[in-house]
Design a protein around this motif. Structure first.
Motif, PDB file in Angstrom:
ATOM      1  N   GLY A 256       8.200 -29.081 -42.138  1.00  0.00           N
ATOM      2  CA  GLY A 256       8.531 -29.257 -40.735  1.00  0.00           C
ATOM      3  C   GLY A 256       7.339 -29.818 -39.985  1.00  0.00           C
ATOM      4  O   GLY A 256       6.182 -29.625 -40.364  1.00  0.00           O
ATOM      5  N   ILE A 257       7.611 -30.529 -38.892  1.00  0.00           N
ATOM      6  CA  ILE A 257       6.575 -31.088 -38.025  1.00  0.00           C
ATOM      7  C   ILE A 257       6.051 -29.953 -37.156  1.00  0.00           C
ATOM      8  O   ILE A 257       6.824 -29.264 -36.485  1.00  0.00           O
ATOM      9  CB  ILE A 257       7.161 -32.214 -37.170  1.00  0.00           C
ATOM     10  CG1 ILE A 257       7.781 -33.289 -38.076  1.00  0.00           C
ATOM     11  CG2 ILE A 257       6.104 -32.823 -36.261  1.00  0.00           C
ATOM     12  CD1 ILE A 257       8.947 -33.996 -37.452  1.00  0.00           C
ATOM     13  N   SER A 258       4.756 -29.746 -37.174  1.00  0.00           N
ATOM     14  CA  SER A 258       4.173 -28.565 -36.536  1.00  0.00           C
ATOM     15  C   SER A 258       4.430 -28.511 -35.040  1.00  0.00           C
ATOM     16  O   SER A 258       4.614 -29.545 -34.382  1.00  0.00           O
ATOM     17  CB  SER A 258       2.663 -28.516 -36.784  1.00  0.00           C
ATOM     18  OG  SER A 258       1.994 -29.528 -36.042  1.00  0.00           O
ATOM     19  N   ALA A 259       4.418 -27.305 -34.501  1.00  0.00           N
ATOM     20  CA  ALA A 259       4.561 -27.113 -33.055  1.00  0.00           C
ATOM     21  C   ALA A 259       3.449 -27.836 -32.307  1.00  0.00           C
ATOM     22  O   ALA A 259       3.677 -28.424 -31.244  1.00  0.00           O
ATOM     23  CB  ALA A 259       4.545 -25.624 -32.726  1.00  0.00           C
ATOM     24  N   ALA A 260       2.239 -27.821 -32.869  1.00  0.00           N
ATOM     25  CA  ALA A 260       1.098 -28.468 -32.207  1.00  0.00           C
ATOM     26  C   ALA A 260       1.340 -29.944 -32.012  1.00  0.00           C
ATOM     27  O   ALA A 260       1.118 -30.496 -30.917  1.00  0.00           O
ATOM     28  CB  ALA A 260      -0.172 -28.242 -33.018  1.00  0.00           C
ATOM     29  N   LEU A 261       1.783 -30.632 -33.047  1.00  0.00           N
ATOM     30  CA  LEU A 261       2.032 -32.072 -32.927  1.00  0.00           C
ATOM     31  C   LEU A 261       3.244 -32.340 -32.040  1.00  0.00           C
ATOM     32  O   LEU A 261       3.240 -33.270 -31.229  1.00  0.00           O
ATOM     33  CB  LEU A 261       2.241 -32.672 -34.320  1.00  0.00           C
ATOM     34  CG  LEU A 261       2.395 -34.196 -34.369  1.00  0.00           C
ATOM     35  CD1 LEU A 261       1.193 -34.900 -33.743  1.00  0.00           C
ATOM     36  CD2 LEU A 261       2.599 -34.679 -35.805  1.00  0.00           C
ATOM     37  N   THR A 262       4.275 -31.535 -32.179  1.00  0.00           N
ATOM     38  CA  THR A 262       5.475 -31.720 -31.355  1.00  0.00           C
ATOM     39  C   THR A 262       5.157 -31.589 -29.871  1.00  0.00           C
ATOM     40  O   THR A 262       5.638 -32.377 -29.048  1.00  0.00           O
ATOM     41  CB  THR A 262       6.547 -30.694 -31.751  1.00  0.00           C
ATOM     42  OG1 THR A 262       6.835 -30.820 -33.150  1.00  0.00           O
ATOM     43  CG2 THR A 262       7.824 -30.906 -30.959  1.00  0.00           C
TER      44      THR A 262
END
Length: 395
Positions: A256-262
């Motif tokens: 999954g695409i991390s919360a930080a990058l999102t």
């Protein structure tokens, strides 16, 4: 068919402990998104109760018999025992905010992040400018794609009249620890509102982007992810989104695409329709013992510069490898600078460099690179540019 399957605010990032050199990790990934369309009957209240009841029965069967974790005061970083109903609570608190996204090519998952927008994967919406959005109560809404970023595989969709029950899902404040239990919610194989469970298997992973670059800082999980899960939330038992599900490779490996990058990308997609990624224009490889020996390096540390892209910010500043040679039966690059640190942050894997550029910098920023060149250590500045839309291994 592709097989690959978000509130915003400040958060901190971090890496979990020492581990193997993940630059050598090359999982065979398939996009878990778009499940071909099937006819979908409106969800009646009776059907909805049956769905939630069935899900609850399955979840409780998996939950075990330990004590239920404490309430709102528990944090995502404090390990909590799992008891009957814990998974059910996460599911029931989130499901009204998880949606099915349908395009002319197929369907995936998304979730509400503010009072008007839904986040999903860029590969779910594809080139569509309009999509249909279905909430768990069976209501359909029209959606408009307001921004996409294929480099991070994220997209933002504005929705006409979000139902009052569909409240924004919050993100984690810190990177989840390896071993934390997580819940994946989505619509695999057109099975609306499906929940699967697992743990965070790894952090700071690097996964392929649709553009040929890599998506850094990704979260790995063993929760089941299948076609149609794309764009759905991977949630902690504290009810926060740890990642946006984007890919699965079988054998209990999904990402999954991390919360930080999102949280960095999506607000810009909503505001401007696109996101510019910082770019140095270098291709690197970890300085393994073999590479270190072949290059006469004293230590096996840092990242060897293998290539510098033409016209890139690093051109004329960093020196790439000039040739290859065989060492211990393996062809390895010879010559070139070794990157040791960026702005004082040590670089041990390609993921370290990718995550730092993605989460800590923007185009136009100047970074200080500590390098080893011809046996001497020095620091060189590089003004970062904007990543071009092209395929390549450059960072």
């Amino acid at each position: 068919m592709y097989l690959r399957t978000n509130g915003f605010g400040p958060r901190t990032t971090g890496r979990v402990g020492p581990g193997p050199d993940r630059s050598q990790l090359s999982p065979s990934l398939t996009y878990t998104s778009i499940e071909p369309k099937h006819s979908t009957e409106p969800m009646t209240p009776t059907r909805r109760r049956l769905l939630r009841g069935s899900a609850s029965a399955l979840i409780v069967g998996l939950a075990g018999c330990a004590a239920i974790p404490s309430g709102p005061d528990s944090t995502d970083d404090t390990p909590s025992p799992v008891g009957d109903g814990t998974y059910t609570s996460v599911y029931e608190d989130a499901i009204d905010s998880v949606v099915m996204i349908r395009t002319g090519q197929g369907q995936g998952t998304g979730f509400v992040v503010d009072d008007a927008h839904v986040v999903t994967n860029a590969h779910v919406v594809g080139r569509s400018t309009a999509v249909d959005v279905r909430f768990i109560d069976g209501q359909w809404r029209s959606g408009s794609v307001v921004g996409t970023d294929p480099h991070s595989d994220l997209a933002a969709v504005t929705v006409d009249t979000v139902p009052s029950a569909a409240t924004p899902l919050p993100f984690v404040d810190d990177q989840p620890s390896v071993g934390r239990e997580v819940v994946a919610i989505g619509n695999p194989f057109n099975l609306e509102g499906t929940v699967t469970t697992g743990i965070v298997s790894g952090t700071d992973r690097s996964i392929p982007a649709p553009t040929g670059y890599s998506i850094p800082d990704a979260i790995q999980t063993d929760a089941a992810v299948n076609p149609g899960n794309s764009g759905g939330p991977l949630m902690t038992l504290g009810g926060r989104v740890a990642a946006v599900i984007n890919s699965g490779g079988g054998d209990n490996i999904a990402f999954g695409i991390s919360a930080a990058l999102t949280e960095r990308v999506v607000p810009q997609l909503v505001e401007a329709g696109e996101y510019d990624h910082a770019y140095a224009g270098v291709s690197v490889t970890a300085a393994t013992p073999g590479i270190a020996a072949a290059n006469g390096l004293g230590d096996s540390r840092g990242l060897l510069v293998v290539e510098v892209a033409d016209g890139a910010p690093a051109e004329g500043i960093l020196e790439p490898s000039t040739r290859t040679r065989y060492y211990d039966g393996e062809r390895v690059p010879v010559g070139g600078d070794v990157l040791l640190a960026v702005d004082g942050t040590e670089l041990t894997t390609k993921e370290d460099l990718g995550s730092y550029l993605a989460l800590e910098t923007r185009p136009g920023d100047t970074v200080e690179l500590t390098i080893s060149r011809s046996g001497s250590e020095l620091t060189v500045p590089i003004e970062l540019g904007t990543r071009p839309l092209r395929r390549g291994p450059y960072r």
